[in-house]
Design a protein around this motif. Structure first.
Motif, short mmCIF file in Angstrom:
data_model
loop_
_atom_site.label_atom_id
_atom_site.label_comp_id
_atom_site.label_asym_id
_atom_site.label_seq_id
_atom_site.Cartn_x
_atom_site.Cartn_y
_atom_site.Cartn_z
N LEU A 186 -10.14 -101.79 -35.44
CA LEU A 186 -9.67 -101.64 -36.81
C LEU A 186 -9.05 -102.93 -37.33
CD1 LEU A 186 -8.14 -98.05 -36.68
CD2 LEU A 186 -10.30 -98.76 -37.72
N CYS A 187 -8.37 -103.65 -36.46
CA CYS A 187 -7.81 -104.96 -36.83
C CYS A 187 -8.93 -105.90 -37.22
CB CYS A 187 -7.01 -105.55 -35.66
SG CYS A 187 -5.56 -104.59 -35.20
N TYR A 188 -9.98 -105.90 -36.43
CA TYR A 188 -11.14 -106.76 -36.68
C TYR A 188 -11.77 -106.41 -38.03
CZ TYR A 188 -15.64 -109.05 -36.11
OH TYR A 188 -16.75 -109.83 -36.30
N ALA A 189 -11.91 -105.10 -38.32
CA ALA A 189 -12.51 -104.66 -39.57
C ALA A 189 -11.69 -105.13 -40.77
CB ALA A 189 -12.66 -103.14 -39.58
N VAL A 190 -10.38 -105.04 -40.68
CA VAL A 190 -9.51 -105.48 -41.78
C VAL A 190 -9.62 -106.99 -41.94
CG1 VAL A 190 -7.10 -105.70 -42.52
CG2 VAL A 190 -7.95 -103.51 -41.67
N GLN A 191 -9.66 -107.73 -40.84
CA GLN A 191 -9.80 -109.18 -40.91
C GLN A 191 -11.10 -109.57 -41.60
OE1 GLN A 191 -9.17 -111.02 -37.03
NE2 GLN A 191 -7.63 -109.47 -36.57
N ILE A 192 -12.19 -108.90 -41.25
CA ILE A 192 -13.50 -109.20 -41.86
C ILE A 192 -13.48 -108.87 -43.35
CG2 ILE A 192 -15.94 -108.53 -41.90
CD1 ILE A 192 -15.13 -110.41 -39.57
N LEU A 193 -12.86 -107.76 -43.72
CA LEU A 193 -12.75 -107.40 -45.14
C LEU A 193 -12.06 -108.51 -45.91
CD1 LEU A 193 -12.83 -105.46 -47.60
CD2 LEU A 193 -10.66 -104.53 -46.76
N PHE A 194 -10.93 -108.99 -45.40
CA PHE A 194 -10.19 -110.04 -46.09
C PHE A 194 -11.04 -111.31 -46.20
CE2 PHE A 194 -6.90 -107.13 -45.93
CZ PHE A 194 -5.75 -107.60 -46.53
N GLN A 195 -11.73 -111.66 -45.13
CA GLN A 195 -12.57 -112.86 -45.17
C GLN A 195 -13.69 -112.71 -46.20
OE1 GLN A 195 -13.77 -113.54 -41.11
NE2 GLN A 195 -11.69 -113.98 -40.46
N LYS B 41 5.44 -108.78 -48.32
CA LYS B 41 5.65 -107.34 -48.47
C LYS B 41 4.68 -106.59 -47.56
CE LYS B 41 5.51 -103.63 -51.82
NZ LYS B 41 4.44 -103.04 -52.58
N LEU B 42 5.19 -105.58 -46.86
CA LEU B 42 4.35 -104.75 -46.00
C LEU B 42 3.43 -103.90 -46.88
CD1 LEU B 42 3.52 -103.55 -43.24
CD2 LEU B 42 5.39 -101.90 -43.52
N ILE B 43 2.13 -104.09 -46.70
CA ILE B 43 1.14 -103.30 -47.42
C ILE B 43 0.81 -102.04 -46.62
CG2 ILE B 43 -1.24 -103.28 -48.32
CD1 ILE B 43 0.83 -105.09 -49.83
N GLY B 44 0.72 -102.20 -45.31
CA GLY B 44 0.44 -101.06 -44.45
C GLY B 44 -0.63 -101.37 -43.43
N SER B 45 -1.25 -100.32 -42.97
CA SER B 45 -2.28 -100.43 -41.95
C SER B 45 -3.66 -100.23 -42.58
CB SER B 45 -1.99 -99.39 -40.85
OG SER B 45 -2.76 -99.66 -39.71
N THR B 46 -4.63 -99.89 -41.78
CA THR B 46 -6.01 -99.77 -42.23
C THR B 46 -6.17 -98.83 -43.41
OG1 THR B 46 -6.67 -100.15 -39.93
CG2 THR B 46 -8.38 -99.39 -41.44
N ASN B 47 -5.58 -97.64 -43.33
CA ASN B 47 -5.74 -96.66 -44.41
C ASN B 47 -5.24 -97.19 -45.75
OD1 ASN B 47 -6.92 -94.78 -42.75
ND2 ASN B 47 -5.04 -93.62 -42.41
N GLU B 48 -4.07 -97.80 -45.74
CA GLU B 48 -3.50 -98.32 -46.98
C GLU B 48 -4.35 -99.47 -47.54
OE1 GLU B 48 -0.44 -96.17 -44.76
OE2 GLU B 48 -1.68 -97.87 -44.15
N VAL B 49 -4.80 -100.35 -46.66
CA VAL B 49 -5.62 -101.49 -47.10
C VAL B 49 -6.94 -100.99 -47.69
CG1 VAL B 49 -6.92 -103.51 -46.31
CG2 VAL B 49 -4.57 -103.16 -45.54
N MET B 50 -7.58 -100.06 -47.02
CA MET B 50 -8.87 -99.55 -47.50
C MET B 50 -8.70 -98.77 -48.81
SD MET B 50 -11.09 -100.83 -45.69
CE MET B 50 -11.38 -101.54 -44.09
N SER B 51 -7.61 -98.02 -48.93
CA SER B 51 -7.35 -97.29 -50.18
C SER B 51 -7.17 -98.27 -51.34
CB SER B 51 -6.10 -96.43 -50.05
OG SER B 51 -6.32 -95.38 -49.14
N LEU B 52 -6.41 -99.34 -51.09
CA LEU B 52 -6.23 -100.36 -52.13
C LEU B 52 -7.56 -101.00 -52.49
CD1 LEU B 52 -2.96 -102.09 -50.89
CD2 LEU B 52 -3.24 -100.80 -53.02
N HIS B 53 -8.38 -101.27 -51.50
CA HIS B 53 -9.67 -101.91 -51.74
C HIS B 53 -10.58 -100.99 -52.55
CE1 HIS B 53 -13.19 -104.35 -51.24
NE2 HIS B 53 -13.80 -103.45 -50.47
N LEU B 54 -10.65 -99.72 -52.19
CA LEU B 54 -11.53 -98.78 -52.87
C LEU B 54 -11.07 -98.49 -54.30
CD1 LEU B 54 -12.30 -96.32 -49.94
CD2 LEU B 54 -13.84 -98.03 -50.95
N SER B 55 -9.78 -98.62 -54.56
CA SER B 55 -9.27 -98.40 -55.92
C SER B 55 -9.21 -99.70 -56.73
CB SER B 55 -7.88 -97.76 -55.85
OG SER B 55 -6.94 -98.68 -55.33
#
Length: 104
Positions: free
Chosen positions: A23-32, A73-87
């Motif tokens: 999941l860490c890897y997936a978030v890193q790839i999303l940001f890249q 600022k703490l955004i959160g973990s995978t769920n929070e990041v993906m929710s922000l991305h999808l919205s």
């Protein structure tokens, strides 16, 4: 917790990660893919990693990693990041940090 706050304040985009976490890897790839260059802090390579995990949980992170900070600022973990991305709310948070590589 001081180390976490210090690192988060010193880096525009910071991801606390573990080298074996998919999941860490997936978030890193999303940001890249979004053009961001986050600082990646592998807590499993830090002798104080367990303390960092505990601090992240105390700060409100659902799971210890990935723990994403933007602008200190703490955004959160995978769920929070993906929710922000999808919205379509993630890009505006990243925009101030997209130009410069964020090397830690």
């Amino acid at each position: 917790m001081e180390k976490v706050v210090k690192l988060a304040s010193e880096n525009g985009i910071l991801i606390f990660s573990k080298s074996s976490c998919c999941l860490c890897y997936a978030v890193q790839i999303l940001f890249q893919e979004l053009g961001a260059h986050p600082c990646i802090y592998e807590i499993d390579q830090d002798p104080e990693g367990k303390e960092i995990e505990k601090a992240l949980m105390r700060m409100g992170c659902n799971g210890p990693v990935p723990a994403v900070f933007i602008g200190g600022k703490l955004i959160g973990s995978t769920n929070e990041v993906m929710s922000l991305h999808l919205s379509a709310s993630l890009n505006p948070l990243l925009k101030p940090y997209l130009q410069a590589a964020n090397l830690c």
